[in-house]
Design an enzyme around this catalytic site. Sequence first.
Site, PDB file in Angstrom:
ATOM      1  N   CYS A 133     129.229 -15.127  60.866  1.00  0.00           N
ATOM      2  CA  CYS A 133     128.382 -13.920  60.926  1.00  0.00           C
ATOM      3  C   CYS A 133     127.696 -13.817  62.284  1.00  0.00           C
ATOM      4  O   CYS A 133     127.696 -12.761  62.923  1.00  0.00           O
ATOM      5  CB  CYS A 133     127.365 -13.923  59.794  1.00  0.00           C
ATOM      6  N   HIS A 184     122.228  -9.733  56.437  1.00  0.00           N
ATOM      7  CA  HIS A 184     122.677 -10.736  55.462  1.00  0.00           C
ATOM      8  C   HIS A 184     122.137 -10.363  54.079  1.00  0.00           C
ATOM      9  O   HIS A 184     120.989  -9.944  53.945  1.00  0.00           O
ATOM     10  CB  HIS A 184     122.156 -12.131  55.829  1.00  0.00           C
ATOM     11  N   GLU A 202     119.145  -8.869  60.725  1.00  0.00           N
ATOM     12  CA  GLU A 202     119.092  -9.975  61.691  1.00  0.00           C
ATOM     13  C   GLU A 202     118.595  -9.481  63.044  1.00  0.00           C
ATOM     14  O   GLU A 202     119.086  -8.500  63.580  1.00  0.00           O
ATOM     15  CB  GLU A 202     120.492 -10.593  61.862  1.00  0.00           C
TER      16      GLU A 202
HETATM   17  N1  PCA Z   1     128.727 -15.153  55.586  1.00  0.00           N
HETATM   18  C1  PCA Z   1     129.056 -16.163  56.560  1.00  0.00           C
HETATM   19  C2  PCA Z   1     130.375 -15.750  57.146  1.00  0.00           C
HETATM   20  C3  PCA Z   1     130.935 -14.735  56.205  1.00  0.00           C
HETATM   21  C4  PCA Z   1     129.810 -14.357  55.341  1.00  0.00           C
HETATM   22  O1  PCA Z   1     129.812 -13.438  54.506  1.00  0.00           O
HETATM   23  C5  PCA Z   1     127.948 -16.373  57.584  1.00  0.00           C
HETATM   24  O2  PCA Z   1     126.764 -16.153  57.241  1.00  0.00           O
HETATM   25  O3  PCA Z   1     128.219 -16.752  58.717  1.00  0.00           O
END
Ligand code: PCA
Length: 192
Positions: free
Chosen positions: A138, A160, A75
């Site tokens: 996240c 992610h 990210e």
């Molecule tokens: N993904 C979520 C919160 C926890 C996770 O593993 C997100 O992308 O915000």
Amino acid sequence: LMTGFDPFNGNTANPSWMAAQTLPERVGDYEVHKLQLPTVYGQAAQMVINFAKQLQPDVILCLGLAGGRAAVTPERVGINIRSASIPDNAGQQFTDAPIVPGGPAAYFSTLPVTAMAAAIREAGVPGAVSNTAGTYVCNDVLYTLCYHFAGMKTRVGFIHVPWLPQQAKEGAAGMPLEDIIAALTAAIEALG
Ligand code: PCA
């Protein structure tokens, strides 16, 4: 310091924590310390900050699940907003709320996201820089850590990962855990 999340929103497992748990204790030049985070606004980032006080890590790399994505995605940016159609695991739900009232709109990750994404692809796994970590927990963690560690030597970033094949919704992408592990290993080796 590497973190992953617990399951949320009806997902039975969270591959982000499964991957963190499965990674070896040493990857390239890095000793990897692992911490599971609750999918809870505020609390998750605070746990990282507390753990980092003891550990004094060179790098904090948090992982999360982005169901539906087909690639492992470093990210680029965290933004100062909480806004989601689902509650967190503590029942908190926000619409258009700032994380830090009056804080900067956004922070860039201090990790080399382009080099990390390239290294993931070189390892044979789909990888791409993402320009949004969403507006849920996240992003809350990424923004809060960037805010806290701004100007400090600890570098901060977020990746992610996709659903596992067995949990992917009909027609959506899934990625085997071993591919996620290979991607993360390559990303860590690209940290420099
Ligand atoms: N993904 C979520 C919160 C926890 C996770 O593993 C997100 O992308 O915000």
